[in-house]
Write a protein that holds these residues in place. Structure first.
Motif, short mmCIF file in Angstrom:
data_model
loop_
_atom_site.label_atom_id
_atom_site.label_comp_id
_atom_site.label_asym_id
_atom_site.label_seq_id
_atom_site.Cartn_x
_atom_site.Cartn_y
_atom_site.Cartn_z
N GLY A 23 0.77 -1.19 -0.08
CA GLY A 23 -0.23 0.07 0.08
C GLY A 23 0.95 1.26 0.01
O GLY A 23 0.30 2.42 0.04
N LYS A 24 2.22 1.13 -0.16
CA LYS A 24 3.01 2.41 -0.15
C LYS A 24 3.82 2.31 -1.42
O LYS A 24 4.00 1.50 -2.17
CB LYS A 24 4.15 2.33 1.17
N GLU A 25 4.26 3.61 -1.59
CA GLU A 25 5.29 3.80 -2.85
C GLU A 25 6.52 3.00 -2.47
O GLU A 25 7.13 2.98 -1.50
CB GLU A 25 5.44 5.12 -3.01
N ARG A 26 7.18 2.90 -3.71
CA ARG A 26 8.61 2.25 -3.63
C ARG A 26 9.30 3.28 -3.12
O ARG A 26 9.45 4.50 -3.26
CB ARG A 26 8.81 2.02 -5.06
N GLU A 27 10.24 2.61 -2.19
CA GLU A 27 11.34 3.64 -1.55
C GLU A 27 12.85 3.06 -1.90
O GLU A 27 13.17 2.00 -1.78
CB GLU A 27 11.14 3.41 0.11
N PHE A 28 13.60 4.29 -2.36
CA PHE A 28 14.90 4.14 -2.10
C PHE A 28 15.57 3.41 -0.91
O PHE A 28 15.44 4.13 0.22
CB PHE A 28 15.76 5.11 -2.71
N VAL A 29 16.55 2.44 -0.95
CA VAL A 29 17.10 1.84 0.42
C VAL A 29 18.74 2.27 0.40
O VAL A 29 18.99 2.76 1.18
CB VAL A 29 16.88 0.46 0.49
N ALA A 30 19.37 1.96 -0.54
CA ALA A 30 20.81 1.96 -0.82
C ALA A 30 21.19 1.87 -2.08
O ALA A 30 20.49 1.25 -2.96
CB ALA A 30 21.48 1.08 0.20
N GLN A 31 22.54 2.36 -2.36
CA GLN A 31 23.38 2.20 -3.67
C GLN A 31 24.70 2.26 -3.47
O GLN A 31 25.22 2.82 -2.43
CB GLN A 31 22.98 3.42 -4.39
N ILE A 32 25.31 1.51 -4.23
CA ILE A 32 26.68 1.53 -4.13
C ILE A 32 27.17 1.50 -5.88
O ILE A 32 26.63 1.30 -6.51
CB ILE A 32 27.11 0.10 -3.63
N ASN A 33 28.19 2.24 -5.76
CA ASN A 33 28.88 2.56 -7.25
C ASN A 33 29.65 1.21 -7.76
O ASN A 33 29.88 0.20 -6.85
CB ASN A 33 29.78 3.83 -6.99
N TRP A 34 30.18 1.62 -8.80
CA TRP A 34 30.75 0.02 -9.51
C TRP A 34 31.87 -0.29 -8.71
O TRP A 34 32.39 -1.58 -8.67
CB TRP A 34 31.21 0.78 -10.73
N SER A 35 32.67 0.64 -8.01
CA SER A 35 34.22 0.08 -7.38
C SER A 35 33.69 -0.12 -5.82
O SER A 35 34.56 -0.98 -5.23
CB SER A 35 34.87 1.17 -7.55
#
Length: 121
Positions: free
Chosen positions: A42-54
């Motif tokens: 019932g909620k919108e999608r939420e960003f949790v975490a990101q990691i770059n290529w290295s």
């Protein structure tokens, strides 16, 4: 064909820990930003975490900072999300996502099928 397969979800009590993993195939893994998103019922999608290529640059959503840690293994083509001090509000389907650019710039191009995380109080 890009494939992302998440694993590690399940049921855990509040205060506990879980480790999610996402295995990628069909892409040059080390070129891609890797990320985790979640969507509660019932909620919108939420960003949790990101990691770059290295693996040298990470970003986190405000609700998980200090509790979750994202990491990657380019040799194994996997990205992990270590989730500690889990709260009932962390209950959601967690999705792995990838793109050649930062996912903070727009919707990632490729998505996994999701894995359910349920935190009981």
């Amino acid at each position: 064909q890009v494939q992302l397969v998440e694993s590690g979800g399940g049921l855990v009590q509040a205060g506990g820990s879980l480790r999610l993993s996402c295995e990628a195939s069909g892409l040059t893994f080390s070129n891609y930003y890797m990320a985790w998103f979640r969507q509660a019922l019932g909620k919108e999608r939420e960003f949790v975490a990101q990691i770059n290529w290295s693996g040298g640059l990470t970003s986190y959503g405000n609700s998980v900072k200090g509790r979750f840690t994202i990491s990657r293994d380019n040799a194994k083509k996997t990205v992990a999300l270590q989730m500690n001090s889990l709260k009932p509000e962390d209950t959601a389907v967690y999705y792995c996502a990838v793109d050649l650019r930062t996912v903070l710039a727009g919707t990632p191009r490729y998505w996994g099928q999701g894995t359910q995380v349920t935190v009981s109080s």
